[in-house]
Scaffold this active site. Structure first.
Site, PDB file in Angstrom:
ATOM      1  N   CYS A   1       7.241  90.388   3.476  1.00 22.56           N
ATOM      2  CA  CYS A   1       6.121  90.770   2.625  1.00 22.56           C
ATOM      3  C   CYS A   1       6.458  90.397   1.182  1.00 22.56           C
ATOM      4  CB  CYS A   1       5.874  92.276   2.731  1.00 22.56           C
ATOM      5  SG  CYS A   1       4.496  92.836   1.731  1.00 22.56           S
TER       6      CYS A   1
ATOM      7  N   HIS B   1      -0.965  93.258   9.360  1.00 23.92           N
ATOM      8  CA  HIS B   1      -0.124  93.448   8.177  1.00 23.92           C
ATOM      9  C   HIS B   1      -0.999  93.549   6.917  1.00 23.92           C
ATOM     10  CE1 HIS B   1       3.691  92.433   5.804  1.00 23.92           C
ATOM     11  NE2 HIS B   1       2.729  92.340   4.902  1.00 23.92           N
ATOM     12  N   GLU B   2      -1.972  92.631   6.788  1.00 19.69           N
ATOM     13  CA  GLU B   2      -2.829  92.635   5.584  1.00 19.69           C
ATOM     14  C   GLU B   2      -3.724  93.865   5.550  1.00 19.69           C
ATOM     15  OE1 GLU B   2      -1.959  90.757   3.331  1.00 19.69           O
ATOM     16  OE2 GLU B   2      -0.769  89.510   4.651  1.00 19.69           O
TER      17      GLU B   2
ATOM     18  N   HIS C   1      -2.080  96.858   4.248  1.00 22.54           N
ATOM     19  CA  HIS C   1      -2.010  96.906   2.776  1.00 22.54           C
ATOM     20  C   HIS C   1      -3.224  97.642   2.196  1.00 22.54           C
ATOM     21  CE1 HIS C   1       1.517  94.675   1.566  1.00 22.54           C
ATOM     22  NE2 HIS C   1       1.218  93.641   2.321  1.00 22.54           N
TER      23      HIS C   1
HETATM   24 NI    NI Z   1       2.600  92.117   2.800  1.00 26.21          NI
END
Ligand code: NI
Length: 192
Positions: free
Chosen positions: A107, A149-150, A153
């Protein structure tokens, strides 16, 4: 356009839930996305979420290119495993099936590190693009991983928070010294 500063783990913008985008077609959003793409390319990333550049909105960009494909996949399987450069606004995620897959993640907000993260292997996601048009896709493999993953966030979650075994949270520089070359290949996935 500009290369934007990337927030690192510990900055509060990475820990909060991002706000919905009121108007996906707003001109200032296009400018933000152009700068995010420039920032992601400059950092050799495969994805970037708006909170990572200090903008707490539900917007992320990502790609899952052909180069990452397992050569053993059939043509039909390839479809779910790839995505062009995508701007996804106000996304929703649905897990399809019980399969879980482990994969190394990096990341841009956790620089220099890699972690082995288990995530659902098959998902569907929906959202809109900068034209306000609907996007709906199913995803597997790296495509499913980068999207999850995004989207994490946008909910204030970084990948180490998804890890069950923190002994698999490592510095890239140590991996280069100590991991077998074939194992290192798996670490090469670009950061998101
Ligand atoms: Ni990331």
């Amino acid at each position: 356009m500009a290369i934007l500063k990337i927030a690192r783990m510990g900055h509060p913008v990475l820990a909060r839930k991002a706000d919905p985008v009121a108007d996906p077609t707003a001109p200032e959003l296009l400018l933000l996305v152009q700068s995010m793409i420039e920032t992601m390319v400059d950092a050799n990333g495969a994805g970037l979420a708006a909170p990572q550049v200090h903008v707490p909105l539900r917007l992320a960009i990502f790609q899952a290119p052909e180069e990452r494909l397992d050569p053993g996949l059939s043509q039909a399987e390839r479809y779910d495993h790839t995505a062009p450069l995508t701007v996804l606004i106000n996304p929703e995620l649905e897990v399809l099936g019980p399969d879980i897959e482990g994969g190394w993640e990096g990341c841009l907000s956790v620089p220099g590190m890699r972690g082995l993260v288990e995530r659902p292997a098959h998902i569907r996601y929906r959202g809109v693009n900068l034209q306000g048009e609907k996007i709906e896709r199913t995803a597997r493999g790296f495509h499913a991983r980068v999207v999850q993953h995004e989207l994490d966030h946008l909910d204030g979650i970084l990948y180490p928070q998804r890890m069950g075994d923190l002994s698999k949270l490592i510095f890239e520089s140590e991996a280069r010294h100590w991991m077998a070359p074939e194992a290192q290949e798996e670490l090469e996935e670009a950061q998101t």
